[in-house]
Design a protein around this motif. Structure first.
Motif, mmCIF file in Angstrom:
data_model
loop_
_atom_site.group_PDB
_atom_site.id
_atom_site.type_symbol
_atom_site.label_atom_id
_atom_site.label_comp_id
_atom_site.label_asym_id
_atom_site.label_seq_id
_atom_site.Cartn_x
_atom_site.Cartn_y
_atom_site.Cartn_z
ATOM 1 N N ARG A 175 -0.242 3.806 3.035
ATOM 2 C CA ARG A 175 1.020 3.162 2.686
ATOM 3 C C ARG A 175 2.166 4.161 2.794
ATOM 4 N NH1 ARG A 175 0.195 -0.079 -2.751
ATOM 5 N NH2 ARG A 175 2.359 -0.516 -2.298
ATOM 6 N N GLY A 176 3.212 3.754 3.468
ATOM 7 C CA GLY A 176 4.423 4.557 3.590
ATOM 8 C C GLY A 176 4.349 5.636 4.659
ATOM 9 N N THR A 177 3.261 5.698 5.431
ATOM 10 C CA THR A 177 3.146 6.757 6.445
ATOM 11 C C THR A 177 3.491 6.280 7.834
ATOM 12 O OG1 THR A 177 0.818 6.292 6.847
ATOM 13 C CG2 THR A 177 1.330 7.925 5.149
ATOM 14 N N SER A 237 -4.221 7.114 1.204
ATOM 15 C CA SER A 237 -3.590 5.805 1.352
ATOM 16 C C SER A 237 -2.630 5.885 2.519
ATOM 17 C CB SER A 237 -2.830 5.447 0.083
ATOM 18 O OG SER A 237 -2.074 4.292 0.307
#
Length: 170
Positions: free
Chosen positions: A8-10, A6
């Motif tokens: 997300r948040g990277t 995922s």
């Protein structure tokens, strides 16, 4: 595959690029070898040869590794001796240092003596190989001389039949 599960948040898009500058060593060797075969050359990399040590004797890496390991073993024995002498409490520190140095000189002397014997062995092997090569060269020259001599002369029985007669061709 290799990408993130995922993104997300990277703070990335998650797109994975292939490293195109990396060349697998096996494919690199294959390409070099096939190019060499096509050119008909034999570079040093592909020739079979005996590795040579710093002193010029045929050897391999394991011989040098074995010698280093022997020196490590000597130092381990010396550390054990030093530890035993310190724990024994009979000798003072200066006497311990002298005793350990004497033992080091003795053990390294034994290793050096073994190394000299090995060097002498390889020297004898090399001399024997040179002698055999020289004998082989002389034998080939003699065979070549014999074949040219056989082309120039022939041996036949004499007309009386009691002796051989040498007749030159040509």
């Amino acid at each position: 595959g290799i990408g993130l599960a995922s993104v997300r948040g990277t703070a990335t898009s998650g797109h994975v690029e292939k490293n195109q500058s990396y060349v697998r060593p096996s494919s690199e060797r294959w390409k070099k070898q096939s190019n060499v075969e096509r050119s008909g050359e034999k570079p040093q990399d592909f020739q079979k040869h005996k590795p040579v040590s710093k002193k010029g004797n045929p050897t391999n890496v394991t011989d040098e590794m074995r010698e280093r390991q022997q020196k490590r073993d000597v130092e381990n024995k010396l550390l054990e001796l030093e530890d035993r002498l310190e724990n024994g409490g009979v000798l003072n520190p200066e006497e311990i240092v002298v005793r350990v140095q004497e033992e080091r000189d003795f053990l390294l002397g034994i290793l050096e003596k073994e190394k000299k014997q090995e060097d002498l062995f390889w020297q004898q092997v090399e001399e024997k190989e040179k002698k055999e090569e020289e004998e082989e060269r002389k034998r080939r020259e003699l065979e070549q001389t014999d074949s040219t001599l056989a082309d120039r002369i022939r041996v036949e029985p004499s007309p009386s039949g009691d002796a051989l007669e040498v007749i030159e061709n040509g």
